[in-house]
Design a protein around this motif. Structure first.
Motif, PDB file in Angstrom:
ATOM      1  N   ILE A 137       1.355  -1.247  -0.308  1.00  0.00           N
ATOM      2  CA  ILE A 137      -0.084  -0.413  -0.322  1.00  0.00           C
ATOM      3  C   ILE A 137       0.831   1.087   0.027  1.00  0.00           C
ATOM      4  N   VAL A 138       0.552   1.855  -0.846  1.00  0.00           N
ATOM      5  CA  VAL A 138       1.148   3.386  -0.916  1.00  0.00           C
ATOM      6  C   VAL A 138       0.393   4.722  -0.725  1.00  0.00           C
ATOM      7  N   GLU A 139       1.158   5.324   0.551  1.00  0.00           N
ATOM      8  CA  GLU A 139       0.530   6.458   1.395  1.00  0.00           C
ATOM      9  C   GLU A 139       0.926   7.788   1.283  1.00  0.00           C
ATOM     10  N   ASP A 140       0.027   8.388   1.377  1.00  0.00           N
ATOM     11  CA  ASP A 140       0.647  10.390   1.075  1.00  0.00           C
ATOM     12  C   ASP A 140       0.424  10.360   2.544  1.00  0.00           C
ATOM     13  N   LEU A 141       1.710  11.024   3.046  1.00  0.00           N
ATOM     14  CA  LEU A 141       1.680  11.620   4.374  1.00  0.00           C
ATOM     15  C   LEU A 141       1.080  13.507   4.584  1.00  0.00           C
ATOM     16  N   GLY A 142       0.393  13.354   3.518  1.00  0.00           N
ATOM     17  CA  GLY A 142       0.217  15.032   3.939  1.00  0.00           C
ATOM     18  C   GLY A 142       1.087  15.942   3.375  1.00  0.00           C
ATOM     19  N   SER A 143       1.559  15.366   2.037  1.00  0.00           N
ATOM     20  CA  SER A 143       3.053  16.593   1.413  1.00  0.00           C
ATOM     21  C   SER A 143       2.178  17.161   0.842  1.00  0.00           C
ATOM     22  N   THR A 144       2.528  18.790   0.577  1.00  0.00           N
ATOM     23  CA  THR A 144       2.167  19.760  -0.358  1.00  0.00           C
ATOM     24  C   THR A 144       2.271  20.052  -1.836  1.00  0.00           C
ATOM     25  N   ASN A 145       3.100  18.842  -2.470  1.00  0.00           N
ATOM     26  CA  ASN A 145       3.144  18.300  -4.127  1.00  0.00           C
ATOM     27  C   ASN A 145       2.482  17.458  -4.426  1.00  0.00           C
ATOM     28  N   GLY A 146       1.440  16.503  -3.646  1.00  0.00           N
ATOM     29  CA  GLY A 146       1.478  15.151  -3.793  1.00  0.00           C
ATOM     30  C   GLY A 146       2.462  14.366  -4.450  1.00  0.00           C
ATOM     31  N   THR A 147       2.005  12.409  -4.475  1.00  0.00           N
ATOM     32  CA  THR A 147       2.315  11.451  -4.208  1.00  0.00           C
ATOM     33  C   THR A 147       1.311  11.164  -5.389  1.00  0.00           C
ATOM     34  N   TYR A 148       1.701  10.565  -6.415  1.00  0.00           N
ATOM     35  CA  TYR A 148       1.069  10.299  -8.313  1.00  0.00           C
ATOM     36  C   TYR A 148       1.185   8.324  -7.764  1.00  0.00           C
ATOM     37  N   LEU A 149       0.271   7.960  -8.179  1.00  0.00           N
ATOM     38  CA  LEU A 149      -0.081   6.201  -8.949  1.00  0.00           C
ATOM     39  C   LEU A 149      -0.201   6.396  -9.921  1.00  0.00           C
ATOM     40  N   ASP A 150       0.732   6.371 -10.907  1.00  0.00           N
ATOM     41  CA  ASP A 150       0.328   5.934 -12.346  1.00  0.00           C
ATOM     42  C   ASP A 150      -0.240   6.833 -12.254  1.00  0.00           C
ATOM     43  N   ARG A 151      -0.236   8.219 -12.521  1.00  0.00           N
ATOM     44  CA  ARG A 151      -0.142   9.558 -13.195  1.00  0.00           C
ATOM     45  C   ARG A 151      -2.181  10.522 -12.550  1.00  0.00           C
ATOM     46  N   THR A 152      -2.035   8.783 -10.719  1.00  0.00           N
ATOM     47  CA  THR A 152      -3.517   9.665 -10.353  1.00  0.00           C
ATOM     48  C   THR A 152      -3.023  10.159  -8.772  1.00  0.00           C
ATOM     49  N   ARG A 153      -3.388  11.544  -8.378  1.00  0.00           N
ATOM     50  CA  ARG A 153      -2.723  12.190  -7.164  1.00  0.00           C
ATOM     51  C   ARG A 153      -3.664  10.687  -6.059  1.00  0.00           C
ATOM     52  N   LEU A 154      -3.216  10.713  -5.138  1.00  0.00           N
ATOM     53  CA  LEU A 154      -3.835   9.492  -4.058  1.00  0.00           C
ATOM     54  C   LEU A 154      -3.918  10.964  -2.785  1.00  0.00           C
ATOM     55  N   THR A 155      -5.021   9.883  -2.715  1.00  0.00           N
ATOM     56  CA  THR A 155      -6.006  11.378  -1.476  1.00  0.00           C
ATOM     57  C   THR A 155      -6.226  10.034  -0.020  1.00  0.00           C
ATOM     58  N   THR A 156      -6.026   8.586  -0.210  1.00  0.00           N
ATOM     59  CA  THR A 156      -5.869   7.952   0.431  1.00  0.00           C
ATOM     60  C   THR A 156      -5.401   6.907  -0.238  1.00  0.00           C
ATOM     61  N   LEU A 162       2.202  -4.372  -9.755  1.00  0.00           N
ATOM     62  CA  LEU A 162       3.296  -4.148  -9.696  1.00  0.00           C
ATOM     63  C   LEU A 162       3.822  -3.988 -10.998  1.00  0.00           C
ATOM     64  N   GLY A 163       4.944  -3.381 -11.467  1.00  0.00           N
ATOM     65  CA  GLY A 163       5.317  -1.988 -12.544  1.00  0.00           C
ATOM     66  C   GLY A 163       4.473  -0.836 -12.186  1.00  0.00           C
ATOM     67  N   ALA A 164       4.128  -0.518 -11.496  1.00  0.00           N
ATOM     68  CA  ALA A 164       3.299   0.586 -11.693  1.00  0.00           C
ATOM     69  C   ALA A 164       3.790   2.029 -11.097  1.00  0.00           C
ATOM     70  N   PRO A 165       4.368   3.018 -11.690  1.00  0.00           N
ATOM     71  CA  PRO A 165       5.035   4.094 -11.465  1.00  0.00           C
ATOM     72  C   PRO A 165       4.716   4.803  -9.798  1.00  0.00           C
ATOM     73  N   ILE A 166       5.166   5.343  -8.813  1.00  0.00           N
ATOM     74  CA  ILE A 166       4.808   5.843  -8.200  1.00  0.00           C
ATOM     75  C   ILE A 166       5.567   7.230  -7.853  1.00  0.00           C
ATOM     76  N   ARG A 167       5.173   8.622  -7.690  1.00  0.00           N
ATOM     77  CA  ARG A 167       5.754   9.312  -8.718  1.00  0.00           C
ATOM     78  C   ARG A 167       5.636  10.792  -7.708  1.00  0.00           C
ATOM     79  N   ILE A 168       7.049  10.524  -7.123  1.00  0.00           N
ATOM     80  CA  ILE A 168       7.540  12.103  -6.404  1.00  0.00           C
ATOM     81  C   ILE A 168       7.986  12.925  -6.585  1.00  0.00           C
ATOM     82  N   GLY A 169       7.746  14.028  -7.060  1.00  0.00           N
ATOM     83  CA  GLY A 169       8.892  15.267  -7.445  1.00  0.00           C
ATOM     84  C   GLY A 169       9.128  14.949  -8.922  1.00  0.00           C
ATOM     85  N   LYS A 170      10.157  14.449  -9.124  1.00  0.00           N
ATOM     86  CA  LYS A 170      11.006  14.055 -10.390  1.00  0.00           C
ATOM     87  C   LYS A 170      11.630  12.819 -10.011  1.00  0.00           C
TER      88      LYS A 170
END
Length: 177
Positions: A137-156, A162-170
């Protein structure tokens, strides 16, 4: 309005303005340098050392995990389950972290599992952890710029395929076998 009332209001406004500046500087400082780790008192430290030693003795007496089980709690290791976390883009490209059932923290703080040198990452940005079913499970910890899982911003907290990109900034991170 009297001169005295006007002067008191000006001084009150000046005090509130300085309070705002001080709080803003503290927030920027904590974001740049992380939180300060302090040592506990000697009496409490001795109690903690005794508890650690007792925990080590209990761990030494425990039987080793059976084949196919995951160490450190959680469920069973499934066939085809991810075994490592790989940084595929960013300044840490090629960095690999073995997944052994423990939580992986991501951020600019020095105590994070993966320390990100990225202007768009918060000090405590996100965490990746296993659930009881063996999914990660990936969880955003209230970051300013967000965490993205496969181009979708995480809210929960969200399961990671497997193999899905998790993007944090660059920085881009993937779960792999």
């Amino acid at each position: 309005m009297s001169e005295l009332t006007l002067t008191v209001m000006r001084l009150g406004f000046l005090a509130v303005l300085w309070l705002f500046v001080i709080v803003a500087v503290q927030v920027i400082r904590s974001d740049l340098f992380g939180t300060r780790v302090t040592q506990r008192g000697s009496r409490r430290g001795n109690d903690a050392n005794r508890q650690q030693q007792t925990g080590r003795q209990a761990a030494a007496a425990a039987p080793p995990p059976q084949r196919g089980q995951q160490q450190g709690g959680g469920g069973r290791q499934r066939r085809g389950a991810p075994t490592k976390l790989v940084v595929s883009e960013g300044t840490l490209t090629g960095t690999t972290v073995a997944l052994q059932g423990q939580t992986v923290t991501l951020g600019r703080a020095h105590d994070s599992t993966i320390v990100l040198d990225d202007d768009y990452a918060s000090s405590r940005h996100a965490r990746i952890y296993p659930d009881r079913d063996g999914n990660w499970i990936v969880e955003d910890l209230g970051s300013t710029n967000g965490t993205y899982l496969d181009r979708t911003r995480l809210t929960t907290p969200t399961p990671i395929p497997l193999g899905a990109p998790i993007r944090i900034g660059k920085t881009v991170i993937e779960l792999r076998k």
